[in-house]
Design a protein around this motif. Structure first.
Motif, short mmCIF file in Angstrom:
data_model
loop_
_atom_site.label_atom_id
_atom_site.label_comp_id
_atom_site.label_asym_id
_atom_site.label_seq_id
_atom_site.Cartn_x
_atom_site.Cartn_y
_atom_site.Cartn_z
N LYS A 214 -15.53 22.24 5.56
CA LYS A 214 -16.15 21.77 6.81
C LYS A 214 -15.44 22.34 8.02
O LYS A 214 -16.06 22.65 9.03
N GLY A 231 -17.01 21.36 21.74
CA GLY A 231 -17.75 21.06 22.96
C GLY A 231 -17.61 22.12 24.03
O GLY A 231 -18.24 22.02 25.08
N SER B 82 -16.40 12.11 11.10
CA SER B 82 -17.68 12.70 11.47
C SER B 82 -18.23 13.39 10.23
O SER B 82 -17.50 14.12 9.54
N TYR B 84 -20.18 15.75 10.10
CA TYR B 84 -20.38 17.18 10.30
C TYR B 84 -19.06 17.93 10.41
O TYR B 84 -18.83 18.91 9.73
N THR B 85 -18.19 17.45 11.34
CA THR B 85 -16.95 18.20 11.54
C THR B 85 -15.97 17.94 10.42
O THR B 85 -15.05 18.73 10.21
N GLY B 86 -16.14 16.80 9.72
CA GLY B 86 -15.22 16.46 8.65
C GLY B 86 -13.91 15.90 9.19
O GLY B 86 -13.07 15.43 8.45
N GLN B 95 -9.40 15.04 21.01
CA GLN B 95 -9.67 16.38 21.56
C GLN B 95 -10.53 16.30 22.81
O GLN B 95 -10.44 17.17 23.67
N ARG B 96 -11.38 15.28 22.89
CA ARG B 96 -12.34 15.22 23.99
C ARG B 96 -11.86 14.38 25.18
O ARG B 96 -12.25 14.65 26.31
N PRO B 176 -6.89 28.30 26.82
CA PRO B 176 -6.26 27.11 27.41
C PRO B 176 -4.74 27.20 27.36
O PRO B 176 -4.19 27.92 26.52
N THR B 281 -22.67 17.40 30.83
CA THR B 281 -23.63 18.30 30.17
C THR B 281 -23.97 19.47 31.08
O THR B 281 -24.00 20.62 30.62
N SER B 284 -21.12 21.82 31.07
CA SER B 284 -20.65 22.18 29.72
C SER B 284 -19.20 21.73 29.55
O SER B 284 -18.36 22.50 29.07
N TRP B 285 -18.92 20.52 29.93
CA TRP B 285 -17.53 20.09 30.07
C TRP B 285 -16.82 19.84 28.75
O TRP B 285 -15.60 19.90 28.66
N GLY B 286 -17.59 19.52 27.72
CA GLY B 286 -16.97 19.30 26.41
C GLY B 286 -16.18 18.02 26.33
O GLY B 286 -15.23 17.91 25.56
N GLN B 290 -20.44 14.23 26.25
CA GLN B 290 -21.15 15.27 25.52
C GLN B 290 -21.03 15.03 24.01
O GLN B 290 -21.97 15.23 23.25
N GLN B 294 -24.14 14.35 21.43
CA GLN B 294 -24.29 15.19 20.24
C GLN B 294 -24.32 14.32 18.97
O GLN B 294 -25.12 14.55 18.07
#
Lengths: 543, 335
Positions: A214, A231, B82, B84-86, B95-96, B176, B281, B284-286, B290, B294
């Motif tokens: 994944k 993101g 998650s 999806y991301t695992g 992270q966000r 970064p 959004t 695109s700030w992440g 957001q 998602q």
């Protein structure tokens, strides 16, 4: 008062500082070429969600995985009818060329494939792909997530019995009957050649290394992942271990720009060199810019209207035929797709092998005929119906309005039911949308039988047979074609299936829709592929 | 001692509030349309494959049982993964959060530094030009949606004039700074990467201007009305009648007027953590917003509940801070 002056000055300074910061030139973005390394910034609405080909969700995930993993085989690139370069699909299995497999042999009876893996092909971790690895990947595919359809369509039901390692680079697959799409299934992204590194992360709880895969990509394709900022962006760089030539663009910055208008803005300003998922209006805007262009290919994607074939007036085939005579096909192509779409005559677009031909689809806009047919079906005054659309797709709404106006002329009062994507998908796949529903999709494999099995399969919902249409004769032919070797006899069966489809109209074939991407003019080399994704290694970046 | 008792009591309430939020969110999220197992299975998956994925994810268990498992996990500090991301939801959120907090905090700081003086000034000088402008601005902020302003700013300052950087998130395509806090402003200073710092400031400018413009209005209006009200109160007239200097009178006034302003600041700050989603959004700030959108789109349950829980916790902590600040600002309040 002294203090008031300070307040005024403070407020003014803060405002000026902010605006001043904003209004300095941006810099630091856009494409770059240094020391032979070329970078392309690609604006996308979302980043991929996983690196595991068995859990592909969304077009962006599919696009990235297509660039990270090599397929076992690829469609050969030829010339499309409009002269643009694209996957050559007309020759069926003979359309296929090498990928991670150098070559393959088929036994005279069509049941034994001998697959030859490229020697020295390594994943991004430096592990060489061997026959044992391929056997494991096929086993993984047959067990994990959304992958098993790949092996089942290859005629493999038990990997341990049917897939044998002959030597370090040779795999033998034994089938119980000929499989007419075996090689084309080797080019499906779900079954891609996941690198041997994944096998090292197998645990007793996770026999297919799903947890590892994944978040990690054992890349075997032209690119590998350099970094991911969730993101924000994903950076791909050329994979030094890729067996093929090094791509000209060595770095791809896959930049998340959720707002479509902003994707247009960053492209036209030169901050990005490519953009995807744009509306037809935005494509028009880009095509008028002197520094940018759009690449649209009308190939395998379709827009259709699912018709509830199980209940209500639309369960009557004559009603469905009447509706097919009341569709404003040309208006939809012109108004909704700015003439970038083409007529779709039946269940598949014309690039499919064994396509029955445009002339065999009798339906075009003929309101009088539609009225007569509706009357003879027992609905002289028409009926009320709903058409469900996805709010996220502006083309749906425009097509629905045109359809609404046209059907009104035959007495069918159509109300438009707009649903957000999750509800829309649930209702579509669960066949609970009411009477009609607009949908847009394409098959991963360019074969009529595969297409039929996907979109017209018998079986209870949820399914992709959105209309819930069940026709015993069609089903029997479909099952017959599954196990027939490719050739004229199979083509005849496939054409019979199309004829039955045309007679019964399980869906209204609105248009053969375009797949479009936008590029700056200095980006060239785009090639259409059956997945309707960009292969970054095709692209070239001028100065 | 009384304050400690009050604090402990508030913490207990906070836990109960969070339990309520977890419960409501869990059941609401599971009522959302969309089958995550179907989405994960993708095109061509058989019903059996969908069922297997559903079993693997535990979605085939009765909902009350899923709820008990979830609450138990949350109590152990696990918000799930998650699908999806695992990754664990905590890791995703970690992270966000810095992206959102950096933007929101900077916007609030500017909003407070500029907004309070403006509000106070216009409250004191009710007939002046600045006061009229502030009044008009206050009316305007109530009518201008943040995403609309964001789009206009992008269009004019980036696309037409080419002055502002593209809506490419926090740093464009630069790498970064080395991760220390996750706040690029701080990390770029700590690592001495001044070019990155300049770039971070540039990319922060437009979203910050958007949030400041739209949400500073609350602060300005509250400060203005509080000062207006207090300036007309009897104790201020008495203070003036006693011949106290304007400086002392102003101090009395502010001490009494600022308590409601603090409430507005805290509420706005708490709201923006999850409420800046549209601005995030557009740029695109992440950030967190957001991520939440998602997750909702993908019917990824654990991140949605995790996000709501974090937002609720943040909001509850803001209220707690307000209560404490009230005691500091207004000595009449006893705990």
């Amino acid at each position: 008062m002294k203090l008031s002056r300070w307040w005024r000055c403070g407020a003014l300074l803060a405002a000026v500082a902010l605006l001043g910061t904003a209004c300095q030139s941006s810099g630091g973005s856009g494409s770059s070429t240094s020391g032979g390394e070329k970078t392309l910034v690609y604006a996308t609405p979302a980043l991929p969600l996983t690196y595991d080909p068995c859990f592909i969700t969304g077009q962006q995930t599919a696009e990235i995985l297509t660039n990270l993993y090599s397929f076992w085989a690829y469609y050969k690139v030829g010339t499309l009818p409009d002269g643009a370069p694209g996957d050559s699909t007309q020759a069926g299995e003979n359309s296929m060329g090498p990928g991670m497999l150098k070559s393959w042999d088929l036994s005279p009876d069509g049941t034994v494939y001998t697959l030859h893996i490229r020697q020295g092909a390594k994943d991004s971790y430096g592990n060489e792909m061997t026959a044992t690895d391929m056997q494991w990947v096929l086993d993984r595919v047959s067990h994990l997530g959304g992958c098993p359809f790949v092996t089942s369509n290859m005629g493999i039901t038990d990997v341990s019995k049917q897939v044998a390692v002959v030597d370090k680079y040779t795999v033998k697959v034994t089938l119980s009957a000929p499989d007419p799409i075996f090689v084309r299934m080797l080019a499906v992204n779900n079954g891609a050649a996941v690198g041997p590194e994944a096998r090292k992360h197998v645990t007793s709880d996770d026999p297919w290394a799903a947890n590892w895969a994944k978040a990690n990509a054992a890349a075997t394709g032209p690119y590998k992942v350099e970094s991911l900022s969730p993101g924000v962006q994903m950076v791909l760089v050329s994979n030094p271990n890729f067996y093929g030539p090094k791509p000209e663009i060595t770095k791809i910055i896959y930049k998340e720009v959720p707002q479509a208008s902003n994707r247009v803005a960053v492209l036209l300003s030169g901050q990005a060199q490519a953009a995807r998922d744009l509306s037809q209006d935005q494509l028009n805007q880009i095509s008028q810019n002197k520094n940018a262009n759009i690449q649209c290919t009308t190939a395998n994607d379709m827009m259709n209207v699912a018709i509830n074939a199980a209940s209500g007036p639309t369960a009557n085939p004559q009603v469905r035929q009447a509706l097919a005579y009341a569709v404003p096909y040309d208006d939809i192509i012109k108004s909704v797709f700015n003439s970038r779409a083409k007529r779709l005559y039946g269940m598949v677009p014309s690039l499919y092998p064994a396509y029955i031909g445009d002339g065999q689809y009798p339906y075009s806009l003929d309101i009088n005929k539609a009225k007569q047919m509706l009357a003879s079906a027992g609905y002289p005054n028409g009926f009320n119906a709903t058409v469900m659309i996805d709010t996220a797709t502006p083309e749906h709404e425009r097509a629905a309005i045109l359809l609404q106006n046209s059907l009104k002329q035959i007495g069918v009062n159509l109300s438009i039911d707009t649903k957000p994507i999750a509800s829309y998908t649930d209702a579509l796949q669960g066949h609970t949308y009411g009477d009609l529903a607009i949908w847009q999709d394409h098959s991963l494999v360019i074969d009529i039988d595969y297409h039929a099995k996907l979109f017209l399969a018998p079986g209870p919902p949820p399914s992709f047979n959105f209309s819930g249409w069940l026709n015993p004769e069609f089903i029997a032919l479909e099952q017959q074609a599954v196990a027939m070797p490719g050739g004229p006899q199979r083509d005849t069966v496939l054409q019979q299936m199309q004829a039955i489809f045309n007679q019964n109209v399980p869906w209204l074939s609105l248009a053969n829709t375009p797949t479009c991407f936008a590029f700056l003019k200095k980006v060239s080399g785009y090639v259409w592929h059956t997945f309707n994704q960009v292969y970054f290694s095709d692209l070239k970046l001028g100065s | 001692m009384a304050f400690l008792r009050f604090f402990a009591q508030r913490l207990l309430y906070l836990l109960l509030q969070l339990l309520g939020v977890v419960t409501i969110t869990f059941f609401l999220v599971h009522l959302l349309p969309g089958n995550p197992a179907q989405a994960l299975a993708g095109q061509g998956a058989s019903p059996a494959a969908v069922k297997a994925i559903s079993h693997q994810l535990g979605f085939d268990k009765p909902l009350p049982q899923q709820y008990v498992i979830y609450v138990n996990n949350v109590l152990h500090g696990e918000f799930g993964n998650s699908i999806y991301t695992g990754q664990t939801v905590l890791k995703d959120l970690q992270q966000r959060i810095p992206a959102t907090l950096e933007l929101v905090t900077l916007s609030m700081l500017i909003g407070v530094v500029v907004g309070i003086p403006l509000g106070i000034y216009s409250g004191l000088k009710q007939r002046g030009v600045i006061s009229r402008i502030v009044f008009f601005y206050g009316m305007l902020t109530g009518a201008v949606p943040d995403f609309w302003l964001a789009l206009i700013l992008v269009f004019v300052l980036f696309f037409v004039l080419g002055w502002a950087p593209p809506p490419f998130g926090r740093l464009g395509v630069l790498t970064p700074p080395p991760h220390v806090t996750g706040f690029y402003l701080i990390d770029s200073v700590l690592s001495g990467q001044w070019d990155v710092l300049v770039s971070v400031l540039k990319y922060l400018a437009l979203p910050t201007i958007t949030l400041v413009f739209v949400y500073m209005g609350n602060v300005v209006k509250q400060a203005r009305s509080s000062v207006e009200e207090v300036s007309q109160s009897e104790f201020i007239e008495y203070a003036r009648a006693c011949g106290l200097s304007e400086r002392v009178v102003l101090r009395y006034m502010l001490r009494n007027a600022l308590a409601p302003v603090v409430t507005v600041i805290a509420i706005t700050y708490g709201f923006l953590l999850g409420g800046a989603v549209l601005v995030e959004t557009v740029f695109s700030w992440g950030g967190l917003g957001q991520y939440a959108v998602q997750s909702i789109t993908n019917s990824d349950y654990a991140p949605i509940t995790g996000f709501v829980l974090v937002a609720a916790l943040f909001m509850a902590l803001m209220y707690l801070v307000v209560d404490v600040l009230y005691a500091v600002l207004d000595p009449r309040i006893q705990y």
